[in-house]
Structures are given as structure tokens and as C-alpha cells.
Design a protein around this motif. Structure first.
Motif, PDB file in Angstrom:
ATOM      1  N   MET A  83       0.843  -1.170   0.000  1.00 20.18           N
ATOM      2  CA  MET A  83       0.000   0.000   0.000  1.00 20.18           C
ATOM      3  C   MET A  83       0.894   1.241   0.000  1.00 20.18           C
ATOM      4  N   THR A  84       0.413   2.278  -0.616  1.00 24.88           N
ATOM      5  CA  THR A  84       1.114   3.550  -0.591  1.00 24.88           C
ATOM      6  C   THR A  84       0.182   4.622  -0.041  1.00 24.88           C
ATOM      7  N   ILE A  85       0.778   5.634   0.522  1.00 28.21           N
ATOM      8  CA  ILE A  85       0.031   6.772   1.071  1.00 28.21           C
ATOM      9  C   ILE A  85       0.508   8.031   0.361  1.00 28.21           C
ATOM     10  N   THR A  86      -0.409   8.818  -0.143  1.00 22.35           N
ATOM     11  CA  THR A  86      -0.067  10.083  -0.773  1.00 22.35           C
ATOM     12  C   THR A  86       0.448  11.056   0.282  1.00 22.35           C
ATOM     13  N   LEU A  87       1.624  11.635   0.015  1.00 24.44           N
ATOM     14  CA  LEU A  87       2.196  12.607   0.946  1.00 24.44           C
ATOM     15  C   LEU A  87       1.979  14.035   0.473  1.00 24.44           C
ATOM     16  N   CYS A  88       2.314  14.304  -0.786  1.00 26.67           N
ATOM     17  CA  CYS A  88       2.182  15.656  -1.322  1.00 26.67           C
ATOM     18  C   CYS A  88       2.423  15.612  -2.819  1.00 26.67           C
ATOM     19  N   ALA A  89       2.204  16.724  -3.481  1.00 23.31           N
ATOM     20  CA  ALA A  89       2.579  16.857  -4.885  1.00 23.31           C
ATOM     21  C   ALA A  89       4.086  17.105  -4.961  1.00 23.31           C
ATOM     22  N   LEU A  90       4.717  16.574  -5.984  1.00 22.09           N
ATOM     23  CA  LEU A  90       6.151  16.804  -6.162  1.00 22.09           C
ATOM     24  C   LEU A  90       6.445  18.298  -6.225  1.00 22.09           C
ATOM     25  N   ASN A  91       5.575  19.067  -6.857  1.00 19.98           N
ATOM     26  CA  ASN A  91       5.786  20.512  -6.983  1.00 19.98           C
ATOM     27  C   ASN A  91       5.666  21.252  -5.654  1.00 19.98           C
ATOM     28  N   ASP A  92       5.140  20.597  -4.611  1.00 19.14           N
ATOM     29  CA  ASP A  92       5.110  21.205  -3.281  1.00 19.14           C
ATOM     30  C   ASP A  92       6.496  21.230  -2.642  1.00 19.14           C
ATOM     31  N   LEU A  93       7.397  20.416  -3.163  1.00 17.49           N
ATOM     32  CA  LEU A  93       8.754  20.320  -2.618  1.00 17.49           C
ATOM     33  C   LEU A  93       9.701  21.156  -3.473  1.00 17.49           C
ATOM     34  N   ILE A  94      10.571  21.889  -2.822  1.00 22.85           N
ATOM     35  CA  ILE A  94      11.545  22.734  -3.512  1.00 22.85           C
ATOM     36  C   ILE A  94      12.833  21.934  -3.690  1.00 22.85           C
ATOM     37  N   PRO A  95      13.345  21.832  -4.929  1.00 29.74           N
ATOM     38  CA  PRO A  95      14.601  21.095  -5.133  1.00 29.74           C
ATOM     39  C   PRO A  95      15.728  21.642  -4.257  1.00 29.74           C
ATOM     40  N   GLY A  96      16.455  20.719  -3.633  1.00 28.52           N
ATOM     41  CA  GLY A  96      17.577  21.105  -2.789  1.00 28.52           C
ATOM     42  C   GLY A  96      17.208  21.477  -1.366  1.00 28.52           C
ATOM     43  N   ARG A  97      15.921  21.339  -1.013  1.00 29.00           N
ATOM     44  CA  ARG A  97      15.457  21.695   0.337  1.00 29.00           C
ATOM     45  C   ARG A  97      14.663  20.541   0.921  1.00 29.00           C
ATOM     46  N   GLY A  98      14.473  20.590   2.224  1.00 30.37           N
ATOM     47  CA  GLY A  98      13.685  19.577   2.913  1.00 30.37           C
ATOM     48  C   GLY A  98      12.322  20.106   3.308  1.00 30.37           C
ATOM     49  N   ALA A  99      11.425  19.181   3.604  1.00 34.85           N
ATOM     50  CA  ALA A  99      10.094  19.528   4.098  1.00 34.85           C
ATOM     51  C   ALA A  99       9.664  18.451   5.084  1.00 34.85           C
ATOM     52  N   ALA A 100       9.009  18.867   6.144  1.00 32.00           N
ATOM     53  CA  ALA A 100       8.511  17.916   7.136  1.00 32.00           C
ATOM     54  C   ALA A 100       7.092  17.497   6.781  1.00 32.00           C
ATOM     55  N   VAL A 101       6.793  16.220   7.022  1.00 35.47           N
ATOM     56  CA  VAL A 101       5.462  15.669   6.803  1.00 35.47           C
ATOM     57  C   VAL A 101       5.031  15.008   8.108  1.00 35.47           C
ATOM     58  N   LEU A 102       3.842  15.357   8.566  1.00 31.81           N
ATOM     59  CA  LEU A 102       3.281  14.756   9.775  1.00 31.81           C
ATOM     60  C   LEU A 102       2.265  13.699   9.360  1.00 31.81           C
ATOM     61  N   LEU A 103       2.512  12.455   9.749  1.00 33.05           N
ATOM     62  CA  LEU A 103       1.594  11.369   9.433  1.00 33.05           C
ATOM     63  C   LEU A 103       0.490  11.301  10.468  1.00 33.05           C
ATOM     64  N   ARG A 104      -0.563  10.609  10.129  1.00 30.30           N
ATOM     65  CA  ARG A 104      -1.732  10.506  11.000  1.00 30.30           C
ATOM     66  C   ARG A 104      -1.379   9.970  12.391  1.00 30.30           C
ATOM     67  N   ASP A 105      -0.410   9.061  12.451  1.00 30.84           N
ATOM     68  CA  ASP A 105      -0.035   8.465  13.742  1.00 30.84           C
ATOM     69  C   ASP A 105       0.909   9.349  14.557  1.00 30.84           C
ATOM     70  N   GLY A 106       1.190  10.558  14.065  1.00 26.29           N
ATOM     71  CA  GLY A 106       2.074  11.479  14.778  1.00 26.29           C
ATOM     72  C   GLY A 106       3.531  11.378  14.378  1.00 26.29           C
ATOM     73  N   HIS A 107       3.865  10.405  13.543  1.00 28.30           N
ATOM     74  CA  HIS A 107       5.239  10.213  13.084  1.00 28.30           C
ATOM     75  C   HIS A 107       5.599  11.315  12.092  1.00 28.30           C
ATOM     76  N   GLN A 108       6.822  11.846  12.192  1.00 25.95           N
ATOM     77  CA  GLN A 108       7.282  12.888  11.281  1.00 25.95           C
ATOM     78  C   GLN A 108       8.333  12.337  10.322  1.00 25.95           C
ATOM     79  N   LEU A 109       8.167  12.693   9.056  1.00 21.80           N
ATOM     80  CA  LEU A 109       9.154  12.350   8.040  1.00 21.80           C
ATOM     81  C   LEU A 109       9.791  13.631   7.520  1.00 21.80           C
ATOM     82  N   ALA A 110      11.015  13.510   7.046  1.00 22.28           N
ATOM     83  CA  ALA A 110      11.699  14.597   6.345  1.00 22.28           C
ATOM     84  C   ALA A 110      11.829  14.167   4.893  1.00 22.28           C
ATOM     85  N   LEU A 111      11.249  14.964   3.980  1.00 21.60           N
ATOM     86  CA  LEU A 111      11.331  14.688   2.546  1.00 21.60           C
ATOM     87  C   LEU A 111      12.344  15.626   1.919  1.00 21.60           C
ATOM     88  N   PHE A 112      13.130  15.095   0.978  1.00 21.98           N
ATOM     89  CA  PHE A 112      14.146  15.890   0.295  1.00 21.98           C
ATOM     90  C   PHE A 112      14.029  15.666  -1.206  1.00 21.98           C
TER      91      PHE A 112
END
Length: 124
Positions: free
Chosen positions: A1-30
Motif C-alpha cells: 500500500m502507498t500513502i499520498t504525501l504531497c505533490a512533487l511541486n510542493d517540494l523545492i529542489p535542494g530543500r527539505g520539508a517535514a510531513v506529519l503522518l496521522r499516527d504522529g510520526h514525522q518524516l523529512a522529505l528531500f
């Protein structure tokens, strides 16, 4: 199974973004300049703070890394290993499907047998 996180265009190349999952877990996307995306836990084990998404992307000894903004430890994006200490952060598998960044929640063996798709799941 996969979970949609965001649109690729929401992320800026060369930068990170935090994502908060429903269970409270945080991911860093780059997002990289080639539009590939890496995902790690946002939690820096050396400091206990959720800050890796604010780190700087770079290359150290041929390894793609994120440098933590607090103590400047470098974490490899491919396996989460800290190059300056005994810490490791979890690496998460993400794919980009039709411009959408998706978190893979199944083991690698199960994913190899499937076509890449993305199921929209609310993260709130």
C-alpha cells in the motif's frame, strides 16, 4: 500500500520539508534537482529534536547526506547512517507517481510485484 504525501511541486529542489503522518510520526522529505525524493525520519537521534527536514543537503565522501541543523552531523540519505557518530535514522521508501510523492508502506518484496500506484489517504 502507498500513502499520498504531497505533490512533487510542493517540494523545492535542494530543500527539505517535514510531513506529519496521522499516527504522529514525522518524516523529512528531500527533493533533488533530478526530481528524485528521499525520505528519512525527521527525528535527529543525536539531539532528540525533529529537525532533519531543516538540514542542508550535500555530498560527503561520495554519499548524499543531510546535515542536521543543530550539531551538524551528516546522515546518509540511502541508509540513514550518521557519518560522525553511532546514530542511525530510519529511511523510508517513497516513489513519485504522476507528480505525486507516495510513501510505500509494504515490504520491498511485495512492492516489486506491483505496478506503481498511489492511493489517496487523508493525513489529517
Amino acid at each position: 500500500m502507498t500513502i499520498t504525501l504531497c505533490a512533487l511541486n510542493d517540494l523545492i529542489p535542494g530543500r527539505g520539508a517535514a510531513v506529519l503522518l496521522r499516527d504522529g510520526h514525522q518524516l523529512a522529505l528531500f527533493r533533488h534537482s533530478d526530481n528524485s525524493v528521499d525520505a528519512l525520519d525527521n527525528h535527529d537521534p543525536a539531539t532528540g529534536a525533529n529537525v532533519l527536514s531543516r538540514g542542508l543537503l550535500g555530498d560527503k565522501d561520495g554519499n548524499r547526506v543531510v546535515v542536521s541543523p543543530l550539531l551538524k552531523h551528516s546522515y546518509r540519505l540511502d541508509d540513514g547512517t550518521c557519518l560522525e557518530g553511532p546514530w542511525t535514522v530510519a529511511v523510508h521508501s517513497v516513489t513519485v507517481v504522476q507528480g505525486t510523492v507516495c510513501l510505500n508502506t509494504e515490504p520491498l518484496e511485495a512492492r516489486k510485484a506491483q505496478e506503481p500506484t498511489c492511493q489517496t489517504v487523508s493525513l489529517h
